[in-house]
Design a protein around this motif. Sequence first.
Motif, PDB file in Angstrom:
ATOM      1  N   LYS A 211      65.312  27.347  88.668  1.00  0.00           N
ATOM      2  CA  LYS A 211      64.572  26.256  89.301  1.00  0.00           C
ATOM      3  C   LYS A 211      65.283  25.721  90.541  1.00  0.00           C
ATOM      4  CE  LYS A 211      66.567  22.739  86.223  1.00  0.00           C
ATOM      5  NZ  LYS A 211      67.429  22.145  87.261  1.00  0.00           N
ATOM      6  N   ARG A 242      57.273  25.942  95.552  1.00  0.00           N
ATOM      7  CA  ARG A 242      58.174  25.070  94.783  1.00  0.00           C
ATOM      8  C   ARG A 242      59.253  24.507  95.687  1.00  0.00           C
ATOM      9  NH1 ARG A 242      60.863  27.675  89.606  1.00  0.00           N
ATOM     10  NH2 ARG A 242      62.317  28.615  91.100  1.00  0.00           N
ATOM     11  N   VAL A 246      60.081  21.226  91.786  1.00  0.00           N
ATOM     12  CA  VAL A 246      58.711  20.735  91.628  1.00  0.00           C
ATOM     13  C   VAL A 246      57.739  21.797  92.116  1.00  0.00           C
ATOM     14  CG1 VAL A 246      57.040  18.969  92.293  1.00  0.00           C
ATOM     15  CG2 VAL A 246      59.442  18.346  91.914  1.00  0.00           C
ATOM     16  N   GLU A 276      52.531  17.227  92.763  1.00  0.00           N
ATOM     17  CA  GLU A 276      53.062  18.085  91.701  1.00  0.00           C
ATOM     18  C   GLU A 276      51.915  18.710  90.921  1.00  0.00           C
ATOM     19  OE1 GLU A 276      56.152  17.861  87.891  1.00  0.00           O
ATOM     20  OE2 GLU A 276      55.747  16.094  89.121  1.00  0.00           O
ATOM     21  N   SER A 279      50.565  17.318  86.806  1.00  0.00           N
ATOM     22  CA  SER A 279      50.557  15.862  86.667  1.00  0.00           C
ATOM     23  C   SER A 279      49.803  15.175  87.795  1.00  0.00           C
ATOM     24  CB  SER A 279      51.995  15.337  86.628  1.00  0.00           C
ATOM     25  OG  SER A 279      52.619  15.502  87.895  1.00  0.00           O
ATOM     26  N   LYS A 281      51.215  14.009  90.299  1.00  0.00           N
ATOM     27  CA  LYS A 281      52.118  13.004  90.839  1.00  0.00           C
ATOM     28  C   LYS A 281      52.466  13.319  92.283  1.00  0.00           C
ATOM     29  CE  LYS A 281      56.725  10.964  90.195  1.00  0.00           C
ATOM     30  NZ  LYS A 281      57.968  10.999  89.389  1.00  0.00           N
ATOM     31  N   HIS A 283      54.983  13.237  95.219  1.00  0.00           N
ATOM     32  CA  HIS A 283      56.417  13.129  95.475  1.00  0.00           C
ATOM     33  C   HIS A 283      56.660  12.969  96.968  1.00  0.00           C
ATOM     34  CE1 HIS A 283      57.786  14.491  91.413  1.00  0.00           C
ATOM     35  NE2 HIS A 283      56.597  15.059  91.416  1.00  0.00           N
ATOM     36  N   HIS A 292      65.454  17.105  98.078  1.00  0.00           N
ATOM     37  CA  HIS A 292      64.082  17.076  98.587  1.00  0.00           C
ATOM     38  C   HIS A 292      64.079  17.190 100.103  1.00  0.00           C
ATOM     39  CE1 HIS A 292      61.746  16.091  94.950  1.00  0.00           C
ATOM     40  NE2 HIS A 292      62.819  15.451  94.561  1.00  0.00           N
TER      41      HIS A 292
END
Length: 438
Positions: A211, A242, A246, A276, A279, A281, A283, A292
């Motif tokens: 990840k 990604r 995320v 995301e 979800s 969401k 970011h 980030h």
Amino acid sequence: MRRFLLLCQFIAPLLSTALYLGTASTISLEAKKLSAGAETGKPLAMSSNDSTNEESGDDQKSAGKIEKLKQREATLARLLAEVRLEKLATLRSRPLTIGVVGFGRFGQFIARTFSKHGRVVVTSRSDYTDIANGMGVKYVPLSDPSAFLSEGLDVVVFAVSILSFEKTIQDFAPHFHKYVSHLNGQPGPLVVDVLSVKEHPRQVLLELLPKECDILCTHPMFGPDSGKNGWQGLTFVYERTRIDGVILDPAYERSFHQLTQEESGTADEMAGSFVELGSGKIHTVHENSEAHVEGMDRMERFLSIWEEEGCRMVALSCANHDAYAANSQFITHLMGRILGSQGLHSTPIDTKGFESVLKLMGNTMADSFDLFYGLYKYNQNSAETIRKLKVALDDVVDNLQKMEQNDNSSPLWGKNGTQNTNEKETGKNHQENLVSHL
């Protein structure tokens, strides 16, 4: 770079408004006259003198307007040039170190251009040391992936075939995991694919890579032949997949070049945020950690290489890419292969249309059958494209047969303008045999 993109979005409405002003002023003036007539309840009458005076006034008002608009246009052009120079200076202040896995024809093609924008390290099964040295890039044997990753790579581009992609990633994955385990929480390199199919590499990269590695799925829709004279105007498709662990929702994948006028007003906020997957969401690049910020910056710097080379940038989800590609790229290869299997060749009476057919055959047959098979096997939409082609072929043949049944005339196949019974029957059987094989 954000300033440059926002300026591009801002200029288009200004220029459109400038072109509209002359017409708008005339329409506004006429509307006022009509409104005045409506208020008095009398029909609007205009004498020839009034008409002449107003036309003269309009001419005086419009005189010099073009010159003023040109001055504004020149000011915007200078500002755009200044922003572009600032963008280039920013990019060159932190050049990327780019690794390329697969130094065949396409790998060499992109590495040569990458070397103009940063340091390049390549690896491949064959020893390409001499070619790499001549290109000004460093070659590391594929037998030592750890040495390749230890070159301090910001980006790793996998320029391998569709059929070998998953096996290559499987072989590299343990080395990626080992490499990021020694980074003390710092992000790993950005990993990029350049395959002609997109859902397949997206799934493989998300499943096998740690990840800590950001993922960018791309398809340069050109190659060494079509891009031999530069990349200006050639299409580059990409999905930001990604960033900092995320997974981005591809439904929100948009390019600054694709924003509508309504969306452009919020471009500054959109530039620093992403949604995301799952979800929903939102970011921002400024939340939680610098990873980030660094991840977004690195990804935009890599994309800027293609942009600076003149590519037409198209942000598109991997799923949508494959749906479009099945009905454009795959069907082109499919038709080229079908026509090529007919053994067609040039004749003394070729039409322009047939010359185009031969060119299509030449372009598609020049590619390996492995590529064609990869386009079929790893794009779930390709089988449906073949099915629709069969249905369309059946429809065309059915229409020919229906017309023939209603046509009482017969072709003259025989000598001296005659057709004997055996020849006619032979032609009929030939048509029946043809249909039975379709």
